[in-house]
Design a protein around this motif. Structure first.
Motif, PDB file in Angstrom:
ATOM      1  N   GLY A   1      49.413 -59.159   4.962  1.00  0.00           N
ATOM      2  CA  GLY A   1      49.573 -60.065   3.849  1.00  0.00           C
ATOM      3  C   GLY A   1      48.289 -60.022   3.034  1.00  0.00           C
ATOM      4  N   VAL A   2      48.407 -60.160   1.729  1.00  0.00           N
ATOM      5  CA  VAL A   2      47.236 -60.083   0.857  1.00  0.00           C
ATOM      6  C   VAL A   2      47.220 -61.291  -0.069  1.00  0.00           C
ATOM      7  CG1 VAL A   2      46.055 -58.732  -0.927  1.00  0.00           C
ATOM      8  CG2 VAL A   2      47.240 -57.567   0.944  1.00  0.00           C
ATOM      9  N   GLY A   3      46.064 -61.881  -0.178  1.00  0.00           N
ATOM     10  CA  GLY A   3      45.923 -63.042  -1.050  1.00  0.00           C
ATOM     11  C   GLY A   3      44.786 -62.870  -2.034  1.00  0.00           C
ATOM     12  N   TRP A   4      44.948 -63.508  -3.185  1.00  0.00           N
ATOM     13  CA  TRP A   4      43.878 -63.578  -4.173  1.00  0.00           C
ATOM     14  C   TRP A   4      43.305 -64.990  -4.174  1.00  0.00           C
ATOM     15  CZ3 TRP A   4      41.507 -59.795  -6.799  1.00  0.00           C
ATOM     16  CH2 TRP A   4      42.151 -58.558  -6.911  1.00  0.00           C
ATOM     17  N   PHE A   5      42.012 -65.070  -4.237  1.00  0.00           N
ATOM     18  CA  PHE A   5      41.297 -66.325  -4.273  1.00  0.00           C
ATOM     19  C   PHE A   5      40.254 -66.241  -5.390  1.00  0.00           C
ATOM     20  CE2 PHE A   5      42.853 -67.862  -0.149  1.00  0.00           C
ATOM     21  CZ  PHE A   5      43.330 -66.682   0.394  1.00  0.00           C
ATOM     22  N   ARG A   6      39.776 -67.389  -5.836  1.00  0.00           N
ATOM     23  CA  ARG A   6      38.761 -67.366  -6.877  1.00  0.00           C
ATOM     24  C   ARG A   6      37.743 -68.465  -6.655  1.00  0.00           C
ATOM     25  NH1 ARG A   6      42.424 -69.280 -12.115  1.00  0.00           N
ATOM     26  NH2 ARG A   6      42.664 -71.478 -11.510  1.00  0.00           N
TER      27      ARG A   6
ATOM     28  N   GLU B   1      34.263 -74.816  -5.121  1.00  0.00           N
ATOM     29  CA  GLU B   1      34.657 -74.140  -3.903  1.00  0.00           C
ATOM     30  C   GLU B   1      35.661 -73.026  -4.218  1.00  0.00           C
ATOM     31  OE1 GLU B   1      34.250 -77.661  -0.520  1.00  0.00           O
ATOM     32  OE2 GLU B   1      36.211 -76.865  -1.064  1.00  0.00           O
ATOM     33  N   ARG B   2      35.697 -72.052  -3.346  1.00  0.00           N
ATOM     34  CA  ARG B   2      36.693 -71.000  -3.460  1.00  0.00           C
ATOM     35  C   ARG B   2      38.087 -71.616  -3.297  1.00  0.00           C
ATOM     36  NH1 ARG B   2      34.818 -67.119   0.322  1.00  0.00           N
ATOM     37  NH2 ARG B   2      33.541 -66.196  -1.310  1.00  0.00           N
ATOM     38  N   GLU B   3      39.038 -71.136  -4.093  1.00  0.00           N
ATOM     39  CA  GLU B   3      40.378 -71.683  -4.015  1.00  0.00           C
ATOM     40  C   GLU B   3      41.427 -70.578  -3.997  1.00  0.00           C
ATOM     41  OE1 GLU B   3      41.349 -74.029  -7.453  1.00  0.00           O
ATOM     42  OE2 GLU B   3      41.070 -72.358  -8.846  1.00  0.00           O
ATOM     43  N   PHE B   4      42.564 -70.911  -3.450  1.00  0.00           N
ATOM     44  CA  PHE B   4      43.679 -69.976  -3.383  1.00  0.00           C
ATOM     45  C   PHE B   4      44.305 -69.806  -4.753  1.00  0.00           C
ATOM     46  CE2 PHE B   4      47.351 -67.821  -1.927  1.00  0.00           C
ATOM     47  CZ  PHE B   4      48.445 -68.395  -2.559  1.00  0.00           C
ATOM     48  N   VAL B   5      44.728 -68.559  -5.059  1.00  0.00           N
ATOM     49  CA  VAL B   5      45.381 -68.269  -6.337  1.00  0.00           C
ATOM     50  C   VAL B   5      46.820 -67.773  -6.120  1.00  0.00           C
ATOM     51  CG1 VAL B   5      45.339 -66.846  -8.422  1.00  0.00           C
ATOM     52  CG2 VAL B   5      43.190 -67.724  -7.459  1.00  0.00           C
ATOM     53  N   ALA B   6      46.964 -66.712  -5.345  1.00  0.00           N
ATOM     54  CA  ALA B   6      48.294 -66.123  -5.156  1.00  0.00           C
ATOM     55  C   ALA B   6      48.290 -65.248  -3.911  1.00  0.00           C
ATOM     56  CB  ALA B   6      48.704 -65.301  -6.372  1.00  0.00           C
ATOM     57  N   ALA B   7      49.463 -65.031  -3.336  1.00  0.00           N
ATOM     58  CA  ALA B   7      49.545 -64.196  -2.139  1.00  0.00           C
ATOM     59  C   ALA B   7      50.896 -63.506  -2.068  1.00  0.00           C
ATOM     60  CB  ALA B   7      49.318 -65.032  -0.880  1.00  0.00           C
ATOM     61  N   ILE B   8      50.899 -62.406  -1.334  1.00  0.00           N
ATOM     62  CA  ILE B   8      52.121 -61.660  -1.068  1.00  0.00           C
ATOM     63  C   ILE B   8      52.176 -61.363   0.425  1.00  0.00           C
ATOM     64  CG2 ILE B   8      51.017 -59.423  -1.590  1.00  0.00           C
ATOM     65  CD1 ILE B   8      53.758 -58.610  -2.867  1.00  0.00           C
TER      66      ILE B   8
ATOM     67  N   GLN C   1      52.859 -67.601   2.603  1.00  0.00           N
ATOM     68  CA  GLN C   1      52.495 -68.982   2.915  1.00  0.00           C
ATOM     69  C   GLN C   1      51.279 -69.012   3.840  1.00  0.00           C
ATOM     70  OE1 GLN C   1      53.820 -71.733   1.671  1.00  0.00           O
ATOM     71  NE2 GLN C   1      52.652 -73.178   2.891  1.00  0.00           N
ATOM     72  N   GLY C   2      51.285 -68.113   4.831  1.00  0.00           N
ATOM     73  CA  GLY C   2      50.159 -68.041   5.747  1.00  0.00           C
ATOM     74  C   GLY C   2      48.858 -67.699   5.045  1.00  0.00           C
ATOM     75  N   MET C   3      48.938 -66.812   4.073  1.00  0.00           N
ATOM     76  CA  MET C   3      47.734 -66.447   3.320  1.00  0.00           C
ATOM     77  C   MET C   3      47.222 -67.636   2.511  1.00  0.00           C
ATOM     78  SD  MET C   3      46.964 -63.387   4.141  1.00  0.00           S
ATOM     79  CE  MET C   3      45.624 -63.232   2.965  1.00  0.00           C
ATOM     80  N   SER C   4      48.140 -68.435   1.998  1.00  0.00           N
ATOM     81  CA  SER C   4      47.722 -69.577   1.174  1.00  0.00           C
ATOM     82  C   SER C   4      46.997 -70.633   1.995  1.00  0.00           C
ATOM     83  CB  SER C   4      48.939 -70.203   0.489  1.00  0.00           C
ATOM     84  OG  SER C   4      49.733 -70.926   1.410  1.00  0.00           O
ATOM     85  N   LEU C   5      47.160 -70.589   3.309  1.00  0.00           N
ATOM     86  CA  LEU C   5      46.540 -71.588   4.179  1.00  0.00           C
ATOM     87  C   LEU C   5      45.246 -71.100   4.822  1.00  0.00           C
ATOM     88  CD1 LEU C   5      49.788 -72.884   5.935  1.00  0.00           C
ATOM     89  CD2 LEU C   5      48.547 -73.920   4.024  1.00  0.00           C
ATOM     90  N   LEU C   6      44.802 -69.908   4.441  1.00  0.00           N
ATOM     91  CA  LEU C   6      43.565 -69.386   5.001  1.00  0.00           C
ATOM     92  C   LEU C   6      42.394 -70.293   4.684  1.00  0.00           C
ATOM     93  CD1 LEU C   6      43.439 -65.521   4.433  1.00  0.00           C
ATOM     94  CD2 LEU C   6      43.756 -66.768   6.568  1.00  0.00           C
ATOM     95  N   SER C   7      41.470 -70.366   5.632  1.00  0.00           N
ATOM     96  CA  SER C   7      40.232 -71.093   5.377  1.00  0.00           C
ATOM     97  C   SER C   7      39.376 -70.286   4.410  1.00  0.00           C
ATOM     98  CB  SER C   7      39.469 -71.303   6.690  1.00  0.00           C
ATOM     99  OG  SER C   7      38.187 -71.843   6.434  1.00  0.00           O
ATOM    100  N   VAL C   8      39.054 -70.897   3.285  1.00  0.00           N
ATOM    101  CA  VAL C   8      38.296 -70.159   2.270  1.00  0.00           C
ATOM    102  C   VAL C   8      36.800 -70.228   2.518  1.00  0.00           C
ATOM    103  CG1 VAL C   8      40.070 -70.487   0.522  1.00  0.00           C
ATOM    104  CG2 VAL C   8      38.222 -72.168   0.736  1.00  0.00           C
ATOM    105  N   GLY C   9      36.400 -71.042   3.472  1.00  0.00           N
ATOM    106  CA  GLY C   9      34.974 -71.220   3.708  1.00  0.00           C
ATOM    107  C   GLY C   9      34.421 -70.401   4.853  1.00  0.00           C
ATOM    108  N   SER C  10      35.261 -69.557   5.458  1.00  0.00           N
ATOM    109  CA  SER C  10      34.792 -68.781   6.592  1.00  0.00           C
ATOM    110  C   SER C  10      35.305 -67.350   6.496  1.00  0.00           C
ATOM    111  CB  SER C  10      35.271 -69.423   7.893  1.00  0.00           C
ATOM    112  OG  SER C  10      36.686 -69.429   7.936  1.00  0.00           O
TER     113      SER C  10
END
Length: 128
Positions: A33-38, A44-51, A106-115
């Motif tokens: 799965g691949v996600g984009w964050f910004r 803080e880093r935030e979720f943008v989109a995922a596939i 959905q799993g990618m959108s729940l990734l911890s962006v701080g680690s």
């Protein structure tokens, strides 16, 4: 894990479009799965989109970009794209992509962006 490389950022005017690429070499993206964050300055880093890994129709976008950004995958090129339309100044940020084995969107959108480890990202600047 794979560490993909982001590219495609730049300086554009509000209302413009830009396409970011997230690519890896040597290993296939097909089981990831691949996600984009910004991350915008001072935020803080935030979720943008995922596939998701299993289907190109398994996608999810944050409310802030829904209807403007589209995520897609080209498995033959081991590349995931983020098509960004109708860009706004508030979209200005460093954009990162992240790949996780057998993750759904959905799993990618729940990734911890701080680690975890993150790449260099690609800068997107939208002028008003």
């Amino acid at each position: 894990q794979v560490q993909p490389v982001e590219s495609g950022g730049g300086l554009v005017q509000a209302g413009s479009s830009l396409t970011l690429s997230c690519a890896t070499s040597g290993r296939t993206f097909s089981t990831y799965g691949v996600g984009w964050f910004r991350q915008a300055p001072g935020k803080e880093r935030e979720f943008v989109a995922a596939i998701g890994w299993s289907s190109s129709s398994d996608t999810i976008c944050s409310d802030s970009v829904k209807g403007r950004f589209t995520i897609s995958r080209n498995s033959a090129k081991n590349t995931v794209y983020l098509q960004m339309n109708s860009l706004k100044p508030e979209d200005t940020a460093v954009y990162f992509c992240k790949a996780e084995f057998l993750r759904s969107a959905q799993g990618m959108s729940l990734l911890s962006v701080g680690s975890g480890s993150w790449g260099q990202g690609t800068q997107v600047t939208v002028s008003s």
